[in-house]
Scaffold this active site. Structure first.
Site, PDB file in Angstrom:
ATOM      1  N   LYS A  36       0.854  -1.187   0.000  1.00 33.08           N
ATOM      2  CA  LYS A  36       0.000   0.000   0.000  1.00 33.08           C
ATOM      3  C   LYS A  36       0.889   1.235   0.000  1.00 33.08           C
ATOM      4  O   LYS A  36       1.786   1.371   0.831  1.00 33.08           O
ATOM      5  CB  LYS A  36      -0.945   0.025   1.199  1.00 33.08           C
ATOM      6  CG  LYS A  36      -1.955   1.179   1.119  1.00 33.08           C
ATOM      7  CD  LYS A  36      -3.058   1.063   2.149  1.00 33.08           C
ATOM      8  CE  LYS A  36      -2.578   1.430   3.536  1.00 33.08           C
ATOM      9  NZ  LYS A  36      -3.690   1.484   4.501  1.00 33.08           N
TER      10      LYS A  36
ATOM     11  N   ASP B 205     -20.669  13.306  18.183  1.00 32.70           N
ATOM     12  CA  ASP B 205     -19.741  14.122  17.405  1.00 32.70           C
ATOM     13  C   ASP B 205     -20.087  15.588  17.654  1.00 32.70           C
ATOM     14  O   ASP B 205     -21.253  15.940  17.851  1.00 32.70           O
ATOM     15  CB  ASP B 205     -19.859  13.789  15.908  1.00 32.70           C
ATOM     16  CG  ASP B 205     -18.701  14.329  15.084  1.00 32.70           C
ATOM     17  OD1 ASP B 205     -17.911  13.529  14.586  1.00 32.70           O
ATOM     18  OD2 ASP B 205     -18.584  15.575  14.941  1.00 32.70           O
TER      19      ASP B 205
ATOM     20  N   ASP C 255      -3.224   7.286  15.228  1.00 33.01           N
ATOM     21  CA  ASP C 255      -2.371   6.701  14.201  1.00 33.01           C
ATOM     22  C   ASP C 255      -1.076   7.491  14.035  1.00 33.01           C
ATOM     23  O   ASP C 255      -0.393   7.383  13.017  1.00 33.01           O
ATOM     24  CB  ASP C 255      -3.106   6.625  12.864  1.00 33.01           C
ATOM     25  CG  ASP C 255      -3.553   7.996  12.356  1.00 33.01           C
ATOM     26  OD1 ASP C 255      -3.334   9.002  13.065  1.00 33.01           O
ATOM     27  OD2 ASP C 255      -4.112   8.060  11.249  1.00 33.01           O
TER      28      ASP C 255
ATOM     29  N   LYS D  13      -1.299  11.378  19.446  1.00 29.41           N
ATOM     30  CA  LYS D  13      -2.749  11.201  19.414  1.00 29.41           C
ATOM     31  C   LYS D  13      -3.179  10.316  20.578  1.00 29.41           C
ATOM     32  O   LYS D  13      -2.503   9.348  20.927  1.00 29.41           O
ATOM     33  CB  LYS D  13      -3.191  10.607  18.087  1.00 29.41           C
ATOM     34  CG  LYS D  13      -3.061  11.583  16.914  1.00 29.41           C
ATOM     35  CD  LYS D  13      -3.700  11.022  15.652  1.00 29.41           C
ATOM     36  CE  LYS D  13      -3.645  12.036  14.523  1.00 29.41           C
ATOM     37  NZ  LYS D  13      -4.294  11.509  13.298  1.00 29.41           N
TER      38      LYS D  13
ATOM     39  N   SER E 110      -5.730  -0.245  17.945  1.00 31.98           N
ATOM     40  CA  SER E 110      -5.473  -0.614  16.554  1.00 31.98           C
ATOM     41  C   SER E 110      -4.754   0.507  15.823  1.00 31.98           C
ATOM     42  O   SER E 110      -5.250   1.632  15.750  1.00 31.98           O
ATOM     43  CB  SER E 110      -6.798  -0.916  15.847  1.00 31.98           C
ATOM     44  OG  SER E 110      -6.601  -1.138  14.475  1.00 31.98           O
TER      45      SER E 110
END
Length: 330
Positions: free
Chosen positions: A71, A164, A225, A229, A296
């Site tokens: 990728k 949100d 990620d 963060k 993750s």
């Protein structure tokens, strides 16, 4: 012999979420067994354009199938305003491991969204309560949609609470899923007291505290990620059973990266990697398990496994656009 070109619509149309979840489960198991190669993600930094390129290669042998791919993805924050292009774009090259023939070139952006949802579903299957019927989502951006689609494949989700700051995003989400679920907007605490919670925000100051989740909530922390963060408060992470996808990536740029590098968490606070649970080396949820967190970061083996599932479906249904890339004629 031709290469299959799959644009974002083709990737979407040829994703069967159940097959994708199974492929990612196979990938986590192969990685844990040592039947995968995944070199470190490499970067090309382009400060003159306020952007960078990232390459993510991998090979995995899942037993009944093997797959290889790369990728190639960018992050260019100026793109939307300056060029009317997305900040992040990805391209996936999917190859036959035996011959190296490029079987497919496909949109990696849509693929990433799908496999991110599928990764959360694998973790949810092992870590959430068996009778989970409610799901909360913090962050109603593009990633939130595949989180719900994937988790609903492995748990009988009925009630959904989405939180949100952008009311328009919440409205779009509710409208999209209103005919399938009892879905509504709500606070972070309301979302967090569901059986399953997925957080998909880019924040650097934690927004979900220990008091915001239920006693047995499973949390998929999907937003972190990059270094700095951090969606979940330290107190929540300290109280939870933490499962990660990869130690190096998670401690560098995953949800645990900030407290880990500040010494708030250490290796003893991390229960294990998801692959260890998939292959049965460690238990998933038990009757005594409280809050669980899946950290993750997204792995190249996930992209390759996802590409395998999408390509198999597209090739079988003769979807996509075949073209002569290499110049090998049958």
């Amino acid at each position: 012999m031709q290469t299959l070109l799959l644009d974002s619509g083709d990737v979407d149309e040829n994703t069967r979420m159940a097959d994708l979840i199974a492929a990612l489960e196979d990938a986590f198991a192969a990685y844990e067994r040592g039947d995968a190669q995944m070199p470190a993600k490499s970067y090309i930094d382009l400060p003159q354009y306020n952007g960078d390129f990232r390459s993510m290669p991998a090979y995995l042998d899942a037993g009944e199938w093997d797959a290889a791919g790369l990728k190639w993805v960018n992050v260019h924050p100026n793109n939307p305003d300056d060029h009317e292009l997305p900040t992040v774009m990805g391209t996936m090259i999917y190859s036959d491991p035996e011959t190296a023939f490029p079987l497919a070139i496909m949109d990696g952006t849509e693929l990433t969204m799908k496999r991110t949802g599928a990764a959360a579903a694998v973790a949810t299957d092992y870590l959430a309560v068996e009778d989970a019927t409610s799901m909360g989502i913090v962050g109603a951006g593009v990633q939130s949609y595949t989180q719900l689609e994937a988790v609903a494949e492995i748990r009988p989700i009925e009630e959904v609470v989405v939180s949100d700051l952008d009311d328009e995003r919440v409205s779009r989400f509710v409208e999209t899923f209103g005919d399938r679920f009892d879905v509504r907007g709500g606070s972070i605490t309301e979302a967090g007291h569901c059986d399953v919670l997925s957080t998909v925000t880019p924040v650097r100051d934690p927004i979900v505290g220990l008091e915001d989740v239920g006693e047995h909530t499973h949390v998929n922390a999907m937003g972190a990620d990059a270094e700095g963060k951090h969606e979940l408060a330290d107190e929540l992470l300290q109280a939870a059973t933490i499962v990660i996808d990869d130690h190096e990536q998670c401690t560098h740029s995953g949800e645990v990266n900030v407290p880990y590098n500040e010494g708030v968490l250490n290796d003893e606070d991390i229960y294990g990697e998801i692959g260890e649970i998939v292959v049965g080396e460690k238990e998933g949820r038990t009757a005594d398990t409280g809050v669980t967190v899946f950290d993750s970061t997204g792995l190249a083996i996930q992209d390759v496994a996802a590409a395998h599932a999408v390509y198999a479906q597209a090739a079988g249904d003769e979807e996509g656009t075949p073209f002569d890339l290499v110049g090998v004629h049958e």
